[in-house]
Scaffold this active site. Structure first.
Site, PDB file in Angstrom:
ATOM      1  N   GLU A   1       0.854  -1.188   0.000  1.00 54.11           N
ATOM      2  CA  GLU A   1       0.000   0.000   0.000  1.00 54.11           C
ATOM      3  C   GLU A   1       0.890   1.238   0.000  1.00 54.11           C
ATOM      4  O   GLU A   1       2.110   1.141   0.140  1.00 54.11           O
ATOM      5  CB  GLU A   1      -0.913   0.012   1.224  1.00 54.11           C
TER       6      GLU A   1
ATOM      7  N   GLY B   1       1.313   3.459   2.232  1.00 54.76           N
ATOM      8  CA  GLY B   1       2.022   3.665   3.495  1.00 54.76           C
ATOM      9  C   GLY B   1       2.688   2.428   4.039  1.00 54.76           C
ATOM     10  O   GLY B   1       3.227   2.446   5.152  1.00 54.76           O
ATOM     11  N   SER B   2       2.655   1.339   3.289  1.00 53.43           N
ATOM     12  CA  SER B   2       3.267   0.107   3.786  1.00 53.43           C
ATOM     13  C   SER B   2       4.021  -0.574   2.653  1.00 53.43           C
ATOM     14  O   SER B   2       3.450  -1.339   1.881  1.00 53.43           O
ATOM     15  CB  SER B   2       2.216  -0.847   4.376  1.00 53.43           C
ATOM     16  N   GLY B   3       5.314  -0.225   2.572  1.00 50.94           N
ATOM     17  CA  GLY B   3       6.195  -0.849   1.592  1.00 50.94           C
ATOM     18  C   GLY B   3       7.039  -1.897   2.291  1.00 50.94           C
ATOM     19  O   GLY B   3       6.618  -3.030   2.487  1.00 50.94           O
ATOM     20  N   SER B   4       8.246  -1.503   2.723  1.00 59.26           N
ATOM     21  CA  SER B   4       9.069  -2.426   3.499  1.00 59.26           C
ATOM     22  C   SER B   4       8.378  -2.792   4.811  1.00 59.26           C
ATOM     23  O   SER B   4       8.481  -3.917   5.285  1.00 59.26           O
ATOM     24  CB  SER B   4      10.441  -1.800   3.783  1.00 59.26           C
TER      25      SER B   4
ATOM     26  N   GLN C   1      42.098  -7.822 -24.056  1.00 57.55           N
ATOM     27  CA  GLN C   1      42.088  -8.407 -22.719  1.00 57.55           C
ATOM     28  C   GLN C   1      41.124  -7.691 -21.783  1.00 57.55           C
ATOM     29  O   GLN C   1      40.487  -8.319 -20.929  1.00 57.55           O
ATOM     30  CB  GLN C   1      43.492  -8.393 -22.128  1.00 57.55           C
TER      31      GLN C   1
ATOM     32  N   GLU D   1       9.607  -7.350  -3.436  1.00 60.01           N
ATOM     33  CA  GLU D   1       9.635  -8.551  -2.585  1.00 60.01           C
ATOM     34  C   GLU D   1      10.739  -8.493  -1.534  1.00 60.01           C
ATOM     35  O   GLU D   1      11.391  -9.479  -1.221  1.00 60.01           O
ATOM     36  CB  GLU D   1       9.742  -9.815  -3.435  1.00 60.01           C
TER      37      GLU D   1
END
Length: 413
Positions: free
Chosen positions: A160, A162-165, A312, A396
């Protein structure tokens, strides 16, 4: 038709066909130690077939899908026809009865051609299907798993604004009305949302209990009060849909609660642990694709009268890229094998996700440098892979969240 197809054996030369159950389900029976990257004959055939399909059927459409921001429906239909959307779903529900490791192989091979294809198969198998296999009731499995194996794309709905991690700071609410719940809220950054007909969605049914009130719901697209909203215009993975979901007094029957009321936090955490391994597979597939393009270009581009692969400096860059890809593959395969063996894999999954997303970014960048100026043009596929790779360190579970998980394990000893 589904049962008839599932019992037939198709050779690797026919990539648009469904795999036999035996091909997917045969376990490793050798008693001798087996290297992590050594595959059984069935796993090799599976890998070869998916690789051939990705190169022949998906690759011709990658650029157009990226520019349009839409994944072709006919390709998704082929995913279902091949059994790639129900790899671990048991045969009794129309699935392939395969292993988690085979889902990882599929995600890797698809992502080497188009990471957007990889994430569609990833979310379906390693997150949504797995959640139902572990937590759904017998009746819920009977209702939903055959559809997920046959024709219905699934979407996982946790994030959402306000709610990621901090995924459990969610504001979406589920009011208990006895025989049903009424859900109100808004979800953001939801993968597969545009194509999906089935949504595993999390809402808080008891805010006073904090994260212990979070509950998982099985929502169908035609539920009243449920709407797929704005589709994000993204830097990378453009063909993979990422949308907002709007729930306006969405009525969900109580029998569509998966697990128990208040068990959502546990379902979400444990499901994402598996999903992180699949993101690792997506990243090693992407990195391998970038490396392959760089090697091919180094063998054809001439400067100062000779191939650039003879210098190289270029050789060393390619060699270091190859080392990074192989090291990441070992971490991803190890975590997947642990999961299939029923052994703890939380830390290993975090390591696999963290490292593979880190090296994939480095390899994609180096691949552009090997190409020189043309590497940043859309005429060459490394430009797209470089855009696709950035999300790997974010979704994730960010890289910092993976490091926190690893450090917690180290300090708990």
């Amino acid at each position: 038709m589904l049962e008839a197809c599932a019992t037939r054996h198709f050779p690797a030369s026919r990539p648009n066909q469904r795999y036999s159950k035996d091909m997917l389900a045969t376990p490793i029976t050798d008693t001798a130690p087996r290297p992590l990257t050594a595959l059984t004959e069935d796993e090799k055939l599976f890998q070869t077939t998916v690789r051939k399909f990705a190169r022949e059927e998906i690759r011709p459409h990658v650029r157009a899908m990226d520019e349009a921001g839409i994944f072709r429906k006919d390709l998704i239909r082929q995913f279902f026809d091949m059994g790639l959307m129900g790899i671990e779903i048991p045969e009794e529900y129309g699935g392939q009865g395969g292993s988690f490791f085979q889902a990882i192989l599929a995600v890797e091979e698809l992502s080497a051609v188009d990471p957007s294809a990889g994430v569609i198969v990833d979310v379906q198998n390693t997150i949504c299907n797995n959640a139902l296999l572990r937590w759904a009731s017998a009746e819920q499995k009977r209702r939903f798993l055959p559809r997920l194996a046959a024709d219905t794309v699934a979407s996982y709905c946790l994030s959402e604004a306000g709610s990621g991690s901090d995924a459990f700071a969610m504001a979406t609410r589920a009011a208990d009305h006895g025989g049903h719940f009424v859900i109100t809220g808004r979800k953001l950054w939801i993968t597969n949302a545009a194509e999906a007909g089935f949504y595993l969605l999390f809402a808080n049914a008891n805010p006073d209990a904090g994260y212990k009130g979070i509950t998982a719901f099985l929502i169908e697209r035609d539920f009243a009060g449920f709407q797929v909203g704005k589709k994000e215009d993204k830097l990378g993975l453009r063909a993979s849909s990422t949308c907002e979901l709007i729930l306006d007094n969405c009525r969900v029957p109580r029998e569509n609660v998966i697990g128990e009321v208040g068990m959502g936090y546990k379902i979400a955490i444990e499901t994402l642990n598996e999903g992180r391994i699949a993101i690792g597979a997506q990243m090693i597939g992407l990195a391998r694709g970038a490396l392959d393009h760089a090697v091919a270009y180094a063998k054809e581009r001439k400067q100062f009268g000779k191939l650039i692969g003879e210098f190289q400096g270029v050789q060393f860059d390619l060699a270091k890229m190859a080392v990074e890809v192989e090291a990441a593959r070992l971490l991803v395969y190890n975590a997947a094998r642990l999961r299939d063996a029923g052994l703890p894999f939380l830390t290993e999954a975090a390591m696999a996700k963290y490292y593979s997303s880190t090296i994939a970014e480095d390899v994609a960048s180096k691949a552009i440098e090997v190409h020189g100026g043309v590497g940043i043009t859309k005429d060459y596929p490394v430009e797209k892979l470089y855009r696709d790779v950035k999300i790997g360190r974010i979704y994730e579970g960010t890289s910092n969240m993976q490091l926190a998980t690893i450090a917690k394990k180290l300090l708990s000893k």
